[in-house]
Structure formats: structure tokens, C-alpha cells
Design an enzyme around this catalytic site. Sequence first.
Site, PDB file in Angstrom:
ATOM      1  N   HIS A 198     -43.504 -21.432  16.698  1.00  0.00           N
ATOM      2  CA  HIS A 198     -42.641 -20.523  17.457  1.00  0.00           C
ATOM      3  C   HIS A 198     -41.239 -20.463  16.844  1.00  0.00           C
ATOM      4  O   HIS A 198     -40.293 -21.060  17.359  1.00  0.00           O
ATOM      5  CB  HIS A 198     -42.559 -20.983  18.921  1.00  0.00           C
ATOM      6  CG  HIS A 198     -43.735 -20.540  19.721  1.00  0.00           C
ATOM      7  ND1 HIS A 198     -44.180 -21.202  20.835  1.00  0.00           N
ATOM      8  CD2 HIS A 198     -44.563 -19.476  19.563  1.00  0.00           C
ATOM      9  CE1 HIS A 198     -45.229 -20.565  21.332  1.00  0.00           C
ATOM     10  NE2 HIS A 198     -45.480 -19.530  20.583  1.00  0.00           N
ATOM     11  N   GLU A 249     -50.827 -23.165  23.726  1.00  0.00           N
ATOM     12  CA  GLU A 249     -51.491 -24.477  23.695  1.00  0.00           C
ATOM     13  C   GLU A 249     -52.352 -24.693  24.941  1.00  0.00           C
ATOM     14  O   GLU A 249     -53.475 -25.207  24.841  1.00  0.00           O
ATOM     15  CB  GLU A 249     -50.456 -25.598  23.557  1.00  0.00           C
ATOM     16  CG  GLU A 249     -51.142 -26.958  23.408  1.00  0.00           C
ATOM     17  CD  GLU A 249     -50.172 -28.122  23.357  1.00  0.00           C
ATOM     18  OE1 GLU A 249     -49.078 -27.987  22.778  1.00  0.00           O
ATOM     19  OE2 GLU A 249     -50.525 -29.177  23.917  1.00  0.00           O
ATOM     20  N   THR A 254     -48.648 -30.998  24.962  1.00  0.00           N
ATOM     21  CA  THR A 254     -47.959 -32.000  24.134  1.00  0.00           C
ATOM     22  C   THR A 254     -46.436 -31.876  24.164  1.00  0.00           C
ATOM     23  O   THR A 254     -45.742 -32.787  23.730  1.00  0.00           O
ATOM     24  CB  THR A 254     -48.395 -31.846  22.660  1.00  0.00           C
ATOM     25  OG1 THR A 254     -48.105 -30.512  22.245  1.00  0.00           O
ATOM     26  CG2 THR A 254     -49.855 -32.159  22.470  1.00  0.00           C
TER      27      THR A 254
HETATM   28  S1  SF4 Z   1     -48.079 -31.634  19.113  1.00  0.00           S
HETATM   29 FE1  SF4 Z   1     -46.076 -32.489  18.602  1.00  0.00          FE
HETATM   30  S2  SF4 Z   1     -46.288 -33.018  16.426  1.00  0.00           S
HETATM   31 FE2  SF4 Z   1     -47.906 -31.547  16.906  1.00  0.00          FE
HETATM   32  S3  SF4 Z   1     -47.060 -29.519  16.481  1.00  0.00           S
HETATM   33 FE3  SF4 Z   1     -46.726 -29.901  18.632  1.00  0.00          FE
HETATM   34  S4  SF4 Z   1     -44.661 -30.753  18.714  1.00  0.00           S
HETATM   35 FE4  SF4 Z   1     -45.349 -30.958  16.610  1.00  0.00          FE
END
Ligand code: SF4
Length: 325
Positions: free
Chosen positions: A53, A139, A177
Site C-alpha cells: 500500500h 488481508e 497482522t
Molecule cells: S505481515 Fe508484517 S512483515 Fe509481513 S508484509 Fe505485513 S507488515 Fe510486513
Amino acid sequence: MPEATQPPVRPRLRVVLCAPRGFCAGVVRAIEVVERALQVYGPPVYVRHEIVHNRFVVEGLEAKGVVFVKELSEAPPGPHPVIFSAHGVAKAVPEEAKARNLLTIDATCPLVTKVHREAQAHHKRGRRIVLIGHAGHPETIGTMGQLPPGAVTLVGSVVDVGQLPDDGRPIAYVTQTTLSVDDTREVVEALKTRFPAVHAPPVDDICYATTNRQEAVKAAARQVEAVIVVGAANSSNSQRLREVAEREGSLAQLVADESGIDWTALEGLGSVAVTAGASAPEALVERILAALDARYEVALEILTTARESIAFPLPRALREAEASV
Ligand code: SF4
């Protein structure tokens, strides 16, 4: 004799630069995947959604021959690959690509893949899955799309937890995450209160980069009057950095680059911290520092709260393609 004109006196400003800040290992890998695919296959290389992004990154790659598409249907079959972004994709996406004979490379961050696997393992064991995350974020769409419709329930707050039905089935949770560490702790506590036997991830799903950047900005925000977060408005982890700084009592602004700085908000202040979201390149941080330098007598300090050495290997499909060139 004309009077010698004195250069205007610039106000002094203490600038605290957060470390770590900016690119995480997942973003570094995703961008490298695209760059290396360009070398192996030549342009155009197709990328489904923004690879990360950040417009600055996206436009830089477009200039090199990358074509960003919203849906797979926009990418033609043929020798040029379609790359999936670091945020991950629902299972239906690679399935559709296979049906259309598209060459694909998956740049999903391994830490997002880890969450996908956890959700799949819970589902196999007959558990109902609660995903703590933001509705509509790529995500969460990708994580929910690992399982059949209805298998995963998305919650975003303590209030949502209170509204979860209890059908007696065992329950487990996973998280996006890039959430706020503090907010998520509250939602998890609410889940544990309602469902004491809830299964938790063996290791926190909020990734090391999100956690480290939030800790750094929290520590910096306690020392300064304002915080500038460099990042895109649609970047979840950048928005969380702004919120963390605000909670510590700082005037926080999220800016895409130096042209977005609200100078009026900084008037009369003596200290500011600068950080960057995990998808914001260091070049943008340097431009922010240069803009501050042009207006203030800057005293720069670096506040290091963690050191990072994580790096992820490239996807096997790309390594094999490179080896065969
Ligand atoms: S999960 Fe964490 S390490 Fe992986 S792309 Fe997303 S922000 Fe970056």
C-alpha cells in the site's frame, strides 16, 4: 551602502527519528519479487492489486513495466506472470488463475501465510474461527477466503465480540497482522471472557514489524509534542502508528510525502518524531527530513527500540524460473 540582509533565523526543532521504521521484511520481499520477475520475464509483469500500500512504490514499478490489475480477468494468459500482493489472496484467486492457465507468482508475506495455515488447521479440527481484523482490508478478505463462506467470523471490536452467537462449538481466533497491539489485546480479553476455552495462536499473529514500529512510535511520542507518520492512507499499519501516537498525547499526522505536512499544526512546537509505516520507503522519510531541515534548525536524534534482522526467501516458483534462465 545597502544594508547586508541577514538570513532569517530558523526556529530550533528537535527531531526524533524512530527505529525501526518503514519497510518490513514482507514488503522488501514483495518488491523484490516484482523486480526480479521483470528481469526474468521482461515487461509487462502483472500485479493483482497494489503490491504494497504505497503509491510511490506502485508508480515506481509502473514506470518499469508493471501493470497493476484489480482482477485476474484483466491479465492475459501467456508468458508474462501475474503476481499476488503481500497481503495474500483468497483461495479462489489461484484457483481461477489455474483454470485460466495464468502463470502466477505468490508474493504473500510468509507471516500472512502463517495466519492462513492456522485458520485452516482450526477449521480441520471443527473449530469456529473468529478473525480479528478490519472489514474490507485485502488481508482479511484473503484470510477469510481460505475457508468456505461462514467458517470465519470477522470481529473488529469488543462490541462485536459481545454479539458473537454461542453455538456450543469450539472456537479459535486468528488476527490480521497489522492491527493495533493495544486494541487487539482488549478484543482478545473480551473473547477469553466470553469463551474461556478459545484457542489462541501459538505465536502472536500481529507481526514483528507492526509490533516493533508501534513500540518505537509509542516511546518517541512520549518525548515529543508531535509525530509525523509517513505512509499511505490505505495502509493499515501506518494508520495504527498514527493512532498509537495520538493515544500518547501527541499531535499526529499521517502524510503520503512532504507535501502533505500540516505546517500550521507544527507552529510553535519544539519537538517532533518521524516514523514510517511498513510499506513506506526510506526515500520518503528522507524527503520529510529535508523539508523539516529547510524550515528549522534541526537537532536530529535516533531512538532505537528494537533491532531487526528478519529476511524471507523468495517464492520457489521465482527461484526456479531464475535458475532456468
Ligand atoms: S505481515 Fe508484517 S512483515 Fe509481513 S508484509 Fe505485513 S507488515 Fe510486513
